[in-house]
Motif scaffolding. Sequence first.
Motif, short mmCIF file in Angstrom:
data_model
loop_
_atom_site.label_atom_id
_atom_site.label_comp_id
_atom_site.label_asym_id
_atom_site.label_seq_id
_atom_site.Cartn_x
_atom_site.Cartn_y
_atom_site.Cartn_z
N TYR A 34 0.81 -1.21 0.00
CA TYR A 34 0.00 0.00 0.00
C TYR A 34 0.85 1.27 0.00
O TYR A 34 0.58 2.21 -0.75
N SER A 35 1.86 1.31 0.83
CA SER A 35 2.66 2.53 0.92
C SER A 35 3.73 2.60 -0.16
O SER A 35 4.26 3.67 -0.45
N GLN A 36 4.09 1.45 -0.73
CA GLN A 36 5.17 1.33 -1.72
C GLN A 36 6.53 1.73 -1.13
O GLN A 36 7.46 2.06 -1.86
N ASN A 37 6.63 1.71 0.19
CA ASN A 37 7.92 1.86 0.86
C ASN A 37 8.54 0.48 1.06
O ASN A 37 7.85 -0.54 0.99
N PHE A 38 9.84 0.48 1.35
CA PHE A 38 10.47 -0.80 1.65
C PHE A 38 9.78 -1.46 2.84
O PHE A 38 9.33 -0.77 3.77
N ALA A 39 9.72 -2.79 2.81
CA ALA A 39 9.17 -3.52 3.94
C ALA A 39 9.99 -3.21 5.19
O ALA A 39 11.20 -2.98 5.12
N ARG A 40 9.32 -3.22 6.33
CA ARG A 40 10.01 -2.89 7.58
C ARG A 40 11.09 -3.92 7.89
O ARG A 40 12.19 -3.57 8.31
N PHE A 41 10.78 -5.19 7.69
CA PHE A 41 11.74 -6.27 7.88
C PHE A 41 11.75 -7.12 6.60
O PHE A 41 10.69 -7.56 6.15
N PHE A 42 12.91 -7.36 6.05
CA PHE A 42 12.98 -8.24 4.89
C PHE A 42 14.43 -8.69 4.68
O PHE A 42 15.37 -8.11 5.22
N SER A 43 14.58 -9.72 3.87
CA SER A 43 15.90 -10.19 3.48
C SER A 43 15.76 -10.95 2.18
O SER A 43 14.66 -11.41 1.83
N GLN B 120 15.89 -16.59 -2.75
CA GLN B 120 15.11 -16.85 -1.55
C GLN B 120 14.75 -15.52 -0.90
O GLN B 120 15.62 -14.68 -0.64
N ILE B 121 13.46 -15.33 -0.67
CA ILE B 121 12.92 -14.10 -0.09
C ILE B 121 12.46 -14.38 1.33
O ILE B 121 11.81 -15.40 1.59
N PHE B 122 12.78 -13.49 2.26
CA PHE B 122 12.37 -13.64 3.65
C PHE B 122 11.55 -12.43 4.08
O PHE B 122 12.00 -11.29 3.93
N VAL B 123 10.36 -12.68 4.60
CA VAL B 123 9.50 -11.61 5.11
C VAL B 123 8.76 -12.12 6.35
O VAL B 123 8.78 -13.31 6.65
N ASN B 124 8.09 -11.19 7.02
CA ASN B 124 7.26 -11.55 8.17
C ASN B 124 6.06 -10.62 8.22
O ASN B 124 6.17 -9.48 8.70
N PRO B 125 4.90 -11.06 7.71
CA PRO B 125 3.71 -10.19 7.70
C PRO B 125 3.32 -9.70 9.09
O PRO B 125 2.77 -8.61 9.23
N GLU B 126 3.60 -10.49 10.13
CA GLU B 126 3.18 -10.10 11.48
C GLU B 126 3.96 -8.90 12.00
O GLU B 126 3.51 -8.21 12.91
N LEU B 127 5.15 -8.66 11.45
CA LEU B 127 5.96 -7.52 11.89
C LEU B 127 5.84 -6.33 10.95
O LEU B 127 6.47 -5.30 11.17
N ALA B 128 5.05 -6.46 9.90
CA ALA B 128 4.98 -5.42 8.89
C ALA B 128 3.95 -4.36 9.24
O ALA B 128 3.07 -4.56 10.08
N THR B 129 4.06 -3.21 8.55
CA THR B 129 3.05 -2.16 8.70
C THR B 129 1.69 -2.70 8.27
O THR B 129 0.67 -2.49 8.92
N THR B 130 1.68 -3.40 7.14
CA THR B 130 0.51 -4.16 6.69
C THR B 130 1.01 -5.54 6.29
O THR B 130 2.19 -5.71 5.98
N PRO B 131 0.14 -6.55 6.27
CA PRO B 131 0.60 -7.90 5.96
C PRO B 131 0.71 -8.19 4.48
O PRO B 131 0.80 -9.34 4.09
N ARG B 132 0.73 -7.15 3.64
CA ARG B 132 0.75 -7.37 2.20
C ARG B 132 2.03 -6.82 1.59
O ARG B 132 2.41 -5.69 1.86
N PHE B 133 2.66 -7.65 0.75
CA PHE B 133 3.94 -7.29 0.17
C PHE B 133 3.89 -7.41 -1.35
O PHE B 133 3.11 -8.19 -1.91
N ASP B 134 4.76 -6.66 -1.99
CA ASP B 134 5.07 -6.86 -3.40
C ASP B 134 6.56 -7.19 -3.49
O ASP B 134 7.39 -6.53 -2.85
N VAL B 135 6.89 -8.21 -4.25
CA VAL B 135 8.28 -8.54 -4.54
C VAL B 135 8.50 -8.27 -6.02
O VAL B 135 7.84 -8.88 -6.87
N ILE B 136 9.39 -7.34 -6.32
CA ILE B 136 9.58 -6.89 -7.69
C ILE B 136 10.98 -7.28 -8.16
O ILE B 136 11.98 -6.95 -7.52
#
Length: 715
Positions: free
Chosen positions: A651-660, A680-696
Amino acid sequence: MVRAKILPMLIAVVIVLPFFFYLPPSKAATVDQLIKINPENVLEHVWRISAFGSRITGYEGSIKTRDYIVDQIRTYVDNIIIQSFNVTVPYDYGSSVTISGPNTEITVKAYALAPNLIETCYTSGLEGKLVYIKSTYGDLRDFEGTDVAGKIVVLDFDSGEAWRWAVYLGAKGIIFVLDKGKLYTYVEDLTKRFWLPVDLPRVAVYEDDIAPVLDKLRRGEGDFKAVIKVGMKLEVRTGYNVLALIEGSDPNLKDEIVAAFTYYDSWSIIPELNPGQDEAVNIGILIELVKKLAETKPLRTVLIGFFSGHHQALSGARSFIYDAIYRNETLKDILNRLRIVTEISASAYGSKIGIYDQGHFHASVSASTPISYSNNFIKLRTGWDTGKPTEYPGIWNVLRDVVIQLVGEREAEQVLYFDEYNPLTSPLDSIRYFEFEAFDLLQILSYSIGTVSLSPYRNTPSDVVEGTVEEKENISLVANAYANTLNSLLQYKYELPFSEHDFKENDIRILVGRTLIYNMTKGTYEPLPRTTVVLMFFQGVLLQQPLGPYIRHYIIVTSDDKGEFMVPVVVPGGAYTPSAYKDDPSEGPVDYVVDFGEYGTVRGTIAVAPQPETYAEISLFPAGSLVVFDVIDPETFSPTDEMGILIIDHYSQNFARFFSMLPEFVAFIPHPNYITGVVQIFVNPELATTPRFDVIFSLGGTRWYSLILTNKNRG
């Protein structure tokens, strides 16, 4: 996928240039005066040692080999020092496969494959339907008409990269079938694992153990299920170096030390199936050399070194240097008196021998290498004081003379090469690491005499030596060439023209740090103990030119209960790309990964500081992972290193708060030919601003191709 073109040959074609220096006959010794090492004695050691089991550092076979070495040399040396150090290795507690089906239920011993990076794929029981795939092409064509999704796939071990296609198509586990009548090459060590922490259990079983079931699977008969249990864990184990001194007989020269080194551990893509016989040839040669030197009474002192941890980034040799400078006055005295380091690097599989003065750990070249070292090595190689009573003809001339006496001048021209071995340009199948590479970081003159071509079966269960006439001749040549060249230095009657040292803490570089996790409630970083840290040596530059992609090593360490870790002896002026993982509990995917997001403390590489100590903090976060296969350039249909990867909040199109994220390079070789297209992509929806991500995935530049993955609909 890893394409065949990146591994073009099994046997290295080493380009070498003859580089002979004329040695007058008056300087030559007679054959009767030469030290003579019996290859049959060497082979006897090889076979006894290989019977101890896997010699991976920390394994029982490694401990038994240490004790065997001590027992063999104790009566021939003046002093033995056992030095210990910690090392992180995959330790196999035992694995099994239980197969059930029509009128069948069998449980057989299985052998876990080496970890996918740090992921051992430990499981107390992975169950699935079995399906056999015959690998004809080693690619997607082998799977035509067969559904492997959610199943355990059975493949012959020599099926190339077909197992990767099984994983791409959804297989949940792999069982490789080993044929005792086949020989497997070192290529299996590169291609039978992911170089990412992918949780995909892979085990091997012997064909004879599952023969009745395997025949039916190959014919497509019956409905069989299997339960795979993998007992491998990544652990901190204790490694040992065996150091021995033979005191010099000349009171004026005994303070000068010349070293004779090798390593005694081994490695295999299947850690428990690890005979390591070709590697053990060096152990046998050095044991026999100790006995001969005790008879010849060398004028100067000899330091004999059997190191372990070779396959863990020379951890044994690096730990010796660290302990000598920081912890142990006895070792420090030895290190300071060390004038020349020599190493035996033999194989039963080659007849050509040469002198090596650099390897792939760091290439022994850097912007900080003083001219004095290069000048001294030229002196060591070609000689000094020509025409004077103190003349020494140089190790190359001595080596040539010895080989002529052993095999004759005509044959010497065929087998003796000054191997223009250039780690910056040598191919993947010529990569070599030497124990001396830790010592020439201290500017101690170092070289190895070794066989040009190593066994193609190293790092596999097929690393055996049969004891043929040809193998004995090969061992005899390199063993006696090394022994007598070394002895020429030990019996040189004058002081060596290389000064003693006075090493201090600022002569080496160490890397220390902590593994952390960010506490969002408190707004502070807290220690994350027992975390695995991976440091990949980043190629530097020499005279503004990048070092070749094969100059690389990777170091794996584990932080302690306080989250602290220390890496002894890293490359001065180098840089390391860090990653870190915590896999606790061991079952299932890794639980914590290095954080590149808002609270990440790692930005790119860790540059080794000019000060003795470089400090780094590596933060992690709890994460789930997504593995993306075959990320390719649509114009070339090949993986590319030009890919940009963005992980952003939808939604914000900012970098995810936590990712690798981690792209895969075979053997960590930073070159386009070794990119597999697996990310290999690492994320955690529970720690994110919102639980939705885009991987580009974007190619960037003027090519605006993009792949966008999103979990918008599911969260």
